[in-house]
Enzyme design. Structure first.
Site, mmCIF file in Angstrom:
data_model
loop_
_atom_site.group_PDB
_atom_site.id
_atom_site.type_symbol
_atom_site.label_atom_id
_atom_site.label_comp_id
_atom_site.label_asym_id
_atom_site.label_seq_id
_atom_site.Cartn_x
_atom_site.Cartn_y
_atom_site.Cartn_z
ATOM 1 N N ASP A 179 0.865 -1.175 0.000
ATOM 2 C CA ASP A 179 0.000 0.000 0.000
ATOM 3 C C ASP A 179 0.901 1.224 0.000
ATOM 4 O OD1 ASP A 179 -2.215 1.732 0.453
ATOM 5 O OD2 ASP A 179 -3.233 0.124 1.553
ATOM 6 N N ASP B 34 -12.526 0.297 4.606
ATOM 7 C CA ASP B 34 -13.151 1.603 4.820
ATOM 8 C C ASP B 34 -14.677 1.563 4.850
ATOM 9 O OD1 ASP B 34 -10.730 3.001 4.952
ATOM 10 O OD2 ASP B 34 -10.693 3.416 2.801
HETATM 11 O O1 TEU Z 1 -9.118 6.323 1.924
HETATM 12 C C1 TEU Z 1 -9.475 7.490 1.220
HETATM 13 C C2 TEU Z 1 -10.825 7.958 1.515
HETATM 14 O O2 TEU Z 1 -11.315 8.869 0.867
HETATM 15 C C3 TEU Z 1 -11.472 7.344 2.713
HETATM 16 O O3 TEU Z 1 -10.850 7.987 3.758
HETATM 17 C C4 TEU Z 1 -12.929 7.460 2.894
HETATM 18 O O4 TEU Z 1 -13.373 8.758 2.636
HETATM 19 C C5 TEU Z 1 -13.240 7.117 4.338
HETATM 20 O O5 TEU Z 1 -12.602 5.904 4.640
HETATM 21 C C6 TEU Z 1 -14.724 6.992 4.572
HETATM 22 O O6 TEU Z 1 -15.170 5.720 4.215
HETATM 23 C C7 TEU Z 1 -7.792 6.011 2.088
HETATM 24 C C8 TEU Z 1 -7.651 4.775 2.956
HETATM 25 O O7 TEU Z 1 -8.285 3.695 2.340
HETATM 26 C C9 TEU Z 1 -8.188 5.075 4.319
HETATM 27 O O8 TEU Z 1 -8.163 3.943 5.146
HETATM 28 C C10 TEU Z 1 -7.346 6.176 4.906
HETATM 29 O O9 TEU Z 1 -7.868 6.551 6.157
HETATM 30 C C11 TEU Z 1 -7.300 7.399 3.989
HETATM 31 O O10 TEU Z 1 -7.036 7.051 2.644
HETATM 32 C C12 TEU Z 1 -6.189 8.322 4.398
HETATM 33 O O11 TEU Z 1 -4.947 7.771 4.047
#
Ligand code: TEU
Length: 543
Positions: free
Chosen positions: A112, A337
């Site tokens: 990642d 997420d």
């Molecule tokens: O996610 C990007 C993102 O836009 C998410 O944060 C989403 O809006 C949020 O999870 C609500 O569902 C990535 C990663 O997948 C996430 O885990 C991180 O927190 C984020 O980036 C920041 O790096």
């Protein structure tokens, strides 16, 4: 074996096979997969100890969410060193061993890559904030206050509040799209780009097979940092209240990905998969470029929305229609997420049947399937009491937004802590782990786990299913039916998302073989008359 040499076991008999197109990729959230050292948090050695499960399941690759040194404000998505392993997860030698053992089993490893922001504890940021004249100052995005005072523009952080943090010591604001502890890196600075390319090379030379790119659509922004227009009539002061025309998806992003792709293409069979968190497939599709940017942008359209055959068909067709001919789609039902799909689509009577049908959907569609750890046993989200919430989103924005429920420990067996750890884990384990676990389901030929394995094997054995074309077939209400075909080989899938039985007529002919989502069900004898129970589906090889 020195880092960099990559003997990878190959599946025999399919010389055109491309692992990231034809295989299934499995997402591991490292904090929650397996804990080898009894601190309640998963680690790399834990993942290595469970590779046999993944090999048995038949996955072609794993994507491991960030395990780099991090203050863990966003559980690893705040990186303080891009080229090492956080001690909580192990060491670089643990990583090398994990990679070697995965490759020995024919399993590729995707890391990642978090290019949009670092941790505020990254030495680059500590230097950048030391003074306005520091050589690393411009590696981040700094601005003076607006003429009348206050933040330079109206941008907001996705995790709440303004996207600008005041730095009193140097009298400027810095930009952050997420937490204030995640300052935005400035990809318009050529030295920063070189440093990030060096990070990619560091891991490629070690032998990793590719990268999932976090927040890929935000690494270029409007150079003039203009304020976003507001959504007319919206009272939302946060992310939803703005039209994101200036803070994401800036056209300059494509040159950055072309250069990243050129770098990755110096190595064999490596892949770039972007988290392009845009909900318009046409915009996601641009990140494929002319076959010279990302290999895949995530199709997030199945991560939310209703359980409906019509909707799934619409979303799949829309994404397929957008991906350029030289590109290749993917399909995702769950990730770290969003709430797990077995929970999103749970149902008092049909919950288990729906989880089985969802497996057929994911594994019969055209597009690389991404599985989220635990989905193969139908893991459900765990309700988290407020005092145990860990997700910063829940803490900064609202408890209801927590992503903790989908990040709970993998349920390996019926013992205490579900075989995940010898200690109390960082998040609670589902009460159902006494029966919903890998050990119990391996012993039960009718389990969801065996269905996933059989579907993965079917996909691997038949290029029509893994890389064939897809065409929607006419079907009754609630049923999504499609054909997958390649060369002389043909499959049809008929998936009944309705709560009532349905009969689909899929043309002439008799199925040769196939799989039904209901264990022990007889396959239909005649394609013209395929009876499907509620939340039941079939994937059939036809002449
Ligand atoms: O996610 C990007 C993102 O836009 C998410 O944060 C989403 O809006 C949020 O999870 C609500 O569902 C990535 C990663 O997948 C996430 O885990 C991180 O927190 C984020 O980036 C920041 O790096």
């Amino acid at each position: 074996m020195p880092p960099g040499s990559r003997p990878i076991a190959h599946s025999a008999g399919d010389s055109e096979r491309l692992w990231w197109r034809d295989g299934v990729i499995y997402q591991v959230y490292p904090r929650s997969f397996a804990d080898s050292n009894g601190d309640g948090v998963g680690d790399l050695e834990g993942i290595r100890s469970r590779l046999d499960h993944l090999a048995w399941l038949g996955v072609a690759g794993i994507w491991i969410s960030p395990f780099f040194p991090s203050p863990m404000k966003d559980f690893g998505y705040d990186v303080s060193d891009y080229c090492d392993v956080d001690p909580i997860f192990g060491s670089l030698s643990d990583f090398d061993r994990l990679l070697r053992d995965a490759h020995e089993r024919g399993i590729r490893v995707i890391l990642d890559f978090v290019p949009n922001h670092s941790s505020d504890q990254h030495p680059w940021f500590l230097e950048a904030r030391a003074s306005r004249t520091n050589p690393r100052r411009d590696w981040y995005v700094w601005r003076d206050p607006a003429p009348g005072g206050g933040p330079p523009n109206n941008w907001v952080a996705i995790f709440g509040g303004p996207a600008w943090e005041w730095d009193a010591a140097t009298g400027q604001y810095y930009l952050h799209s997420f937490l204030r502890e995640q300052p935005e890196l400035n990809w318009r600075n050529p030295e920063l780009e070189r440093a990030m390319h060096a990070v990619l090379r560091f891991w490629l030379e070690r032998g990793v097979d590719g990268f999932r790119i976090d927040v890929a659509h935000r690494i270029a922004k409007d150079p003039a940092l203009r304020s976003n227009p507001l959504v007319p009539g919206s009272a939302d002061p946060g992310y939803g209240g703005q039209l994101h025309v200036h803070d994401e998806d800036h056209p300059d992003v494509h040159a950055l990905f072309r250069r990243m792709r050129a770098l990755v293409d110096e190595y064999d069979e490596r892949v770039l998969i972007g988290e392009v968190y845009l909900f318009d497939p046409a915009r996601v599709a641009k990140y494929y470029g002319a076959g010279d940017e990302l290999h895949q942008g995530f199709n997030f359209s199945l991560l939310s929305g209703a359980w409906s055959g019509e909707r799934f068909r619409h979303e799949v067709e829309r994404f397929h229609g957008a991906v350029p001919p030289q590109g290749w789609p993917n399909q995702v039902l769950s990730n770290h997420d969003v709430h797990r799909h077995a929970t999103r689509y749970d149902h008092a009577e049909l919950g288990e049947a729906r989880a089985r049908l969802a497996a057929l959907l994911l594994l019969a569609l055209r597009g690389t399937p991404f599985l989220y750890y635990g989905e193969e046993i139908g893991m459900r989200c765990v309700p988290i009491p407020e005092h145990r919430l860990r997700d910063p989103l829940a803490i900064t924005l609202h408890p209801s937004l927590t992503r903790d429920p989908e990040r709970t420990p993998m349920q390996w067996d019926e013992t205490a802590h579900a075989g995940f750890s010898s200690a109390e884990p960082w998040l609670p384990i589902h009460a159902d782990s006494t029966h919903r676990n890998v050990r119990a389901q391996r012993a039960d030929a009718g389990s969801l786990l065996h269905l996933y394995r059989a579907l993965i094997a079917l996909r691997a054995a038949h290029p029509a299913l893994s890389r064939g074309a897809q065409r929607t077939l006419p079907a009754p209400a609630g049923v999504f039916a499609f054909e997958r075909a390649r060369g002389g080989e043909r499959f049809v899938a008929a998936l009944n998302f309705g709560d009532e039985a349905a009969v689909a007529s899929l043309g002439a002919g008799a199925p040769l073989s196939g799989l039904c989502s209901r264990h022990g069900a007889e396959l239909p004898r005649d394609l013209a008359h395929v009876t499907l129970g509620p939340a039941e589906g079939v994937v059939l090889r036809v002449a």
